[in-house]
Motif scaffolding. Structure first.
Motif, short mmCIF file in Angstrom:
data_model
loop_
_atom_site.label_atom_id
_atom_site.label_comp_id
_atom_site.label_asym_id
_atom_site.label_seq_id
_atom_site.Cartn_x
_atom_site.Cartn_y
_atom_site.Cartn_z
N HIS A 487 0.94 -2.52 -15.55
CA HIS A 487 1.27 -2.48 -14.12
C HIS A 487 2.33 -3.53 -13.78
N ALA A 491 5.93 -2.80 -12.22
CA ALA A 491 6.25 -3.42 -10.92
C ALA A 491 7.58 -4.16 -11.00
N THR A 503 6.70 -0.36 -6.30
CA THR A 503 6.46 -1.76 -6.65
C THR A 503 5.12 -2.21 -6.09
N ALA A 504 4.88 -1.89 -4.82
CA ALA A 504 3.63 -2.30 -4.17
C ALA A 504 2.41 -1.70 -4.89
N GLU A 506 2.09 -0.59 -8.06
CA GLU A 506 1.86 -1.16 -9.39
C GLU A 506 1.40 -2.62 -9.31
N ALA A 507 2.01 -3.38 -8.41
CA ALA A 507 1.62 -4.79 -8.29
C ALA A 507 0.20 -4.93 -7.75
N GLU A 508 -0.20 -4.05 -6.85
CA GLU A 508 -1.57 -4.09 -6.34
C GLU A 508 -2.56 -3.84 -7.46
N ALA A 519 1.76 -11.08 -9.88
CA ALA A 519 1.35 -9.82 -9.27
C ALA A 519 1.27 -9.95 -7.75
N TRP A 523 3.59 -7.91 -5.12
CA TRP A 523 2.90 -7.05 -4.15
C TRP A 523 3.29 -7.46 -2.73
N SER A 524 3.20 -8.74 -2.43
CA SER A 524 3.52 -9.21 -1.08
C SER A 524 4.98 -8.93 -0.73
N VAL A 527 5.49 -5.20 -0.03
CA VAL A 527 4.87 -4.82 1.24
C VAL A 527 5.72 -5.30 2.42
N ILE A 539 -1.99 -10.95 1.72
CA ILE A 539 -2.03 -10.95 0.26
C ILE A 539 -1.92 -12.38 -0.29
#
Length: 778
Positions: A487, A491, A503-504, A506-508, A519, A523-524, A527, A539
């Motif tokens: 992941h 990402a 990206t969001a 996979e990172a989540e 990660a 994710w942040s 988003v 996050i």
């Protein structure tokens, strides 16, 4: 003077020689400016007359936004001359200084076709389409398009004489095409004849035509005559005045180098920081440097820059430039014993041949480079083979030569993992990410088990694959990795390609499987790009309590929490950083210090707005903005607290330095409305009273004119110092109040001030302000 110069000249000078006068492209420009202004699109209206400057001065971010918008607007209004104006300057900005080739060819052909339309061909600027088409073809493959350029340019020149403003530019391109066709003697004769024809009409050749003559003389083996011609043309007016200085010194350096006057050539050669942003000069600069290796440091840094230039031309379809740069860089690499690089560049040049239309003699030139590399002596390594990694790690990072280390580590790379890491990442650093990716891929994936590889290796390999554009390999790698690593790898790929939803997602998944700090950041960030600041902040917020984050994460929490007005979190994060924030609840609205906030403008540029910093990541704008902007005085915006410029070390400089920060988003609009004023500048006492009256009411005012702005005395025609700017009033103040205040404070001025839009809004004396505007030429 070419079409480029004609446009600029007509804008700022006498229109008497620019025909036809009854239907004039500049009337279209002025009319559209007024229409845009009245429609509230002030930014675009203000930029319209600036388009030539954007193209010639290298303000391409603006140009790429403004010119297409003007062209679209002109098409809607059925104003083909104005559409041609916008499309021509946009294409010139691409084919000129940026030297864009195949990527712009279709647009160049389309513009040439557009110029042949019945409602366009009579435009005096229409021949410019042929000129810019020839430039784009030359950028793509000069020799390959030489015959086509000669045909189209010749046809265009048959339709214009030396009395035309188009003649000089077309003749310059014709000489360049003759040179690319290998007809140096004909190029010399044509250039000299064109200069004489211009003199016969009482006109002077452009500097660019003079420079083309110099290049023709060089190609004809007459460097002494080339130097004399260069000296003779130095006083000619340039079509591109912004570029003349660096282009002339570069050409002088080339001529002097050809004459063997090495030190003079070195002294004349423009520095890299002068030519570095101007792709049009890169091939000529590199060739000149190759002639000057006795007087110029031939270093790995030079090789890295030339490789970056090749990558640029890959992206814009400059195929001939890629080939020439590869061979030049290859021979320079041989001269400094970077033989591995010379061989790679020979392979690169050979691959480019397939993209070229004229290929005679090119394979032989590649073979010559290979032979030079084979004949040169390899540099011995600094120590025993099994100790090279230790020697690498002990090397001084500031003085070590990474190019030599690539050669020394190459025999170990692919077999020794530690050597492979250093070798491949250094290859990537020097601009050879695909080569490094291939080596690392074989080591980690083909010859090994990526699932058993270390995090560092997977991270390095993923980065190299992404940089090399090998997206499929990243996906293949991810499929062979454990869940969390898989992941994370995907990402990273999606982030690099700005696919934020992917990206969001996979990172989540990575974060849910102990993907760690990376990660959460991925994710942040994704988003936030998707517009959800609340979630982006949530996050990262746990990092405040866990202590896992670094200072940059705390600042990011501050920015995101400010954007969603989570003031408790902002205070907590600020306390963690030791910031002196006043205790309490609710918004942080303190008075810290002046800052410069960098915000986007409608024309694609950026505006620098003076503001007062009111908290860790907030600033209140202090300067009124023109109508049509998305922000104004009184607005509170979120800023990125990382300074965009280093704070001066000198204490005296620091006292006057106002830190620039990037604007992130609007937090709280102030509701201010701006009104324009214009007229003759008042006396110092009158101006002081004007400022004082507005300041007493808290109405921000800013002068946008400079000392060069002039208005016309209605009685004498004398040019008077002028002043224009904007005044912003808060929502509680009515426009009629501002009108009354302005009327009162300017009543006794020697020359009246006009505020036409405001007068129309309140319905008071609009005719008087229209008369003032007309009489003073506002």
């Amino acid at each position: 003077m070419s079409i480029k110069a004609a446009f600029v000249w007509v804008m700022v000078g006498d229109l008497a020689d620019w025909l036809p006068m009854d239907v004039d492209i500049w009337a279209w420009v002025g009319s559209t400016q007024r229409e845009l202004h009245e429609a509230g699109n002030t930014g675009l209206a203000m930029a319209l007359g600036d388009v030539p400057g954007q193209a010639l001065e290298g303000r391409f971010t603006q140009l790429d936004v403004v010119a297409p918008a003007i062209a679209q607007h002109a098409e809607t209004l059925e104003k083909p001359w104005l559409e041609f104006f916008a499309r021509y300057w946009h294409l010139l900005g691409r084919a000129g200084d940026r030297a864009i080739g195949a990527v712009a060819l279709d647009d160049a052909v389309a513009l040439a076709d557009f110029a042949q339309r019945d409602d366009v061909r009579d435009c005096p600027a229409a021949p410019g389409a042929v000129e810019v088409l020839a430039m784009t073809q030359a950028n793509t493959d000069g020799p390959g398009y030489a015959e086509a350029r000669l045909a189209t340019l010749g046809a265009a020149l048959n339709g214009v004489g030396p009395d035309s403003l188009a003649f000089s530019g077309l003749a310059t391109q014709y000489v360049a095409a003759l040179l690319d066709a290998g007809q140096a003697a004909e190029a010399v004769a044509y250039a000299e004849a064109a200069v004489e024809r211009l003199r016969g009409e009482g006109r002077e050749a452009s500097w660019e035509l003079g420079a083309a003559s110099v290049r023709a003389l060089l190609a004809a083996g007459r460097p002494d005559d080339a130097l004399a011609a260069l000296d003779a043309s130095t006083g000619f007016k340039p079509d591109d005045p912004v570029a003349k200085g660096r282009r002339e010194t570069l050409l002088r350096s080339q001529v002097l180098a050809t004459l063997g006057r090495v030190q003079e050539a070195v002294d004349a050669l423009p520095d890299l920081d002068v030519v570095g942003d101007h792709a049009r000069e890169w091939v000529e600069w590199a060739r000149t440097v190759r002639m000057l290796t006795e007087g110029i440091a031939n270093t790995w840094q030079l090789g890295r820059i030339l490789r970056q230039w090749m990558a640029y031309f890959e992206s814009v379809g400059g195929h001939r430039a890629r080939f020439e740069l590869a061979l030049t860089a290859g021979h320079l690499a041989v001269a400094r014993q970077g033989l591995w690089q010379a061989r790679l560049l020979a392979d690169y040049a050979e691959a480019v041949i397939a993209e070229l239309r004229a290929t005679e003699g090119l394979a032989e030139r590649v073979a010559e480079l290979r032979a030079a590399a084979d004949d040169a002596k390899e540099l011995p390594p600094p120590g025993p083979r099994d100790e090279l990694v230790a020697y690498f790690d002990a090397a001084d990072g500031r003085t070590a030569d990474p190019e030599r280390w690539v050669g020394w580590l190459w025999p170990l790379s692919g077999t020794d993992l530690e050597a492979t890491r250093r070798h491949t990442t250094t290859l990537g650093f020097l601009g050879y990410a695909p080569v490094g990716a291939d080596v690392y891929w074989k080591t980690v994936v083909e010859d090994g088990d990526p699932a058993a590889a270390g995090d560092e290796d997977i991270s390095y390999l993923t980065g190299l694959l992404i940089e090399a554009g090998q997206d499929e390999r990243v996906e293949t790698l991810a499929a062979r990795l454990p869940q969390t690593r898989s992941h994370l790898a995907l990402a990273r790929l999606h982030r690099a390609r700005e696919r934020w939803e992917e990206t969001a997602a996979e990172a989540e998944q990575a974060a849910a499987n102990e993907g760690g700090l990376e990660a959460l950041r991925l994710w942040s960030g994704a988003v936030q790009q998707l517009g959800d600041n609340v979630k982006a902040a949530e996050i990262l917020k746990p990092l405040l309590d866990s202590g896992e984050g670094e200072e940059e994460d705390v600042w990011r929490i501050i920015v995101l929490s400010t954007a969603v007005e989570d003031w408790a979190t902002v205070r907590a994060a600020g306390t963690k950083l030791g910031m002196p924030i006043e205790p309490g609840e609710g918004p942080i609205e303190e008075e810290w210090h002046l800052v410069r906030v960098i915000l986007p403008a409608p024309d694609g540029s950026q505006r620098e707005v003076l503001a007062v910093r009111t908290g860790p990541a907030t600033a209140r704008l202090a300067i009124p903005q023109p109508r049509g902007m998305d922000y104004n005085a009184g607005d509170v915006v979120v800023i990125d607290p990382r300074p965009l410029e280093p704070i001066p070390e000198n204490e005296q400089e620091r006292e006057s330095f106002v830190i620039p920060f990037a604007g992130v988003t609007m937090l709280r609009p102030g509701g201010y409305t701006s009104w324009f004023f214009d007229g003759a500048a008042p006396s110092e006492d009158e101006w002081a009273e004007f400022n004082e009256v507005l300041a007493e009411r808290g109405w921000p005012m800013w002068v946008y004119s400079d000392e060069n702005y002039r208005v016309t005395h209605p009685a004498t025609g004398e040019q008077l110092p002028g002043v224009f700017g904007w005044i912003a009033i808060p929502p509680a103040a009515r426009p009629a109040e501002l009108d009354a205040v302005l009327d009162d404070v300017t009543e006794q001025w020697s020359h009246p001030l006009a505020w036409l839009d405001l007068a129309r809004e309140v319905g008071i004396e609009a005719e008087r302000h229209e008369r003032i505007s007309k009489e003073y030429g506002l």
